[in-house]
Design a protein around this motif. Structure first.
Motif, PDB file in Angstrom:
ATOM      1  N   ASN A   1       0.793  -1.427   0.014  1.00 37.40           N
ATOM      2  CA  ASN A   1      -0.063  -0.100   0.121  1.00 37.40           C
ATOM      3  C   ASN A   1       0.930   1.216   0.005  1.00 37.40           C
ATOM      4  O   ASN A   1       1.916   1.269   0.364  1.00 37.40           O
TER       5      ASN A   1
ATOM      6  N   ASN B   1      -6.666   0.479  -3.932  1.00 34.23           N
ATOM      7  CA  ASN B   1      -6.148   1.695  -3.033  1.00 34.23           C
ATOM      8  C   ASN B   1      -6.791   2.877  -3.285  1.00 34.23           C
ATOM      9  O   ASN B   1      -6.233   3.788  -2.720  1.00 34.23           O
TER      10      ASN B   1
ATOM     11  N   LYS C   1     -11.195   4.704   1.717  1.00 31.01           N
ATOM     12  CA  LYS C   1     -10.489   3.773   1.179  1.00 31.01           C
ATOM     13  C   LYS C   1     -10.952   2.553   0.803  1.00 31.01           C
ATOM     14  O   LYS C   1     -11.788   1.830   1.621  1.00 31.01           O
TER      15      LYS C   1
END
Length: 351
Positions: free
Chosen positions: A120, A238, A270
């Motif tokens: 991420n 993401n 998110k």
């Protein structure tokens, strides 16, 4: 074994074979034992986190793990990272809608699962941090969660002889600094990799990866209807989107806007990974949906319109909101989602 770790191991092996000083030999041997061999899962995208600034080692992982489970990271020594991120639930909060923090305070967001964080670039539902080594600061400083400061935590750790030894072994840090503490926590989280579900074995054509007809149908439907946001084998792109959840005025949670300051980001959160989704209920940032059935029913007929609603949830031709799903389609998709449970991950004693 990664190329980098392989090269290091060969170099250390050469030094060890030519070593004549007992103390130096012992130091080299310890370094060999400390190396962690780790390879990126073949079906995963490239890493975001760069290990060259925090080289993998057992001593760093073990230090991070000890810190993750240590309640001394909170003001009254009652709350640890693991209090709200429980291993058996893929490091989510074990069925709680909102986590309970210091002094019994209740938060306003559902605790997300901790898994595959090394892939991420931004963290938390609103992207409040873009540096994994800084992630722990957010809950530590939060008045509701842990309500503590780094200097006070370090004062607690410095009088602990075990921590003195562990910081020295991991980072050659005899002072016990916040930099080492945050790096160790980050290293622990980077190695919480979930990549061995039934789905993964199916994709990699490994033993135990045979999907049923219903699961394969679910995968096909998922690819058609869900994968635009829950993409790649991380099952998230993401990004931050407004998925049309009813607005909870009591929480007054504006999502991404609280970080960016942009009105266009209002109610955007998110996109969560769907890995281990069967064990991380309840769902959404506000924990408002209790079951996977509730989630699919919501996308089928519960999406609420607003200016920032994601365009993929608004059909311009039919004027319909959401994602049309029949009862049978929902059943198949849920069957597929259960193949994303990684029992090796949630049962791993190393974590």
């Amino acid at each position: 074994m990664s190329i980098k770790n392989f090269t290091f191991a060969v170099l250390v092996g050469f030094l060890f074979s030519n070593c004549t000083d007992d103390e130096l030999c012992s130091d080299i041997a310890n370094k060999v034992e400390d190396v962690i061999d780790w390879d990126k899962p073949s079906n995963f995208p490239e890493l975001t986190y760069q290990f060259d600034r925090n080289q993998l080692s057992s001593s760093r992982f073990e230090l991070g793990k000890k810190l993750f489970y240590d309640t001394r990271l909170s003001e009254d020594n009652t709350i640890s990272c693991s209090s709200c991120h429980i291993k058996e639930y893929a490091f989510s909060d074990g069925g709680k809608i909102f986590s309970v923090g210091i002094d019994g305070h209740i938060g306003k967001r559902n605790a997300p699962a901790i898994q595959n964080m090394a892939f991420n670039a931004e963290y938390f539902y609103d992207g409040a941090s873009n540096n994994l080594e800084m992630v722990a600061i957010v809950p530590i400083h939060n008045e509701i969660e842990m309500r503590e400061t780094l200097p006070t935590i370090l004062d607690k750790l410095r009088v602990d002889t075990e921590y003195q030894e562990m910081f020295k072994a991991a980072y050659n840090d005899v002072k016990i600094t916040s930099t080492s503490m945050l790096k160790a926590l980050a290293q622990y989280m980077t190695l919480l990799i979930s990549s061995n579900s039934k789905y993964d074995k199916y994709i990699r054509k490994e033993k135990g990866g045979k999907l049923s007809n219903l699961e394969r149908k679910g995968l096909e439907l998922f690819s058609q209807k869900c994968s635009s946001c829950h993409s790649s084998d991380l099952f998230t792109d993401n990004s931050f989107i407004n998925n049309g959840l009813p607005i909870n005025n009591l929480l007054n949670d504006k999502g991404r806007e609280e970080v960016s300051g942009e009105e266009e980001d209002r109610y955007k959160f998110k996109v969560s990974s769907l890995r281990n989704i069967a064990v991380t209920a309840p769902y959404m940032h506000d924990g408002s949906l209790a079951t996977l059935e509730d989630v699919l029913d919501f996308y089928d007929s519960g999406v609420i319109d607003s200016p920032s609603l994601d365009s993929q949830l608004r059909n311009k031709e039919t004027k319909r909101l959401g994602i049309p799903l029949s009862v049978e389609e929902k059943k198949a998709i849920i069957a597929f989602l259960h193949t994303l449970t990684d029992y090796d991950f949630i049962n791993n004693p190393e974590f």
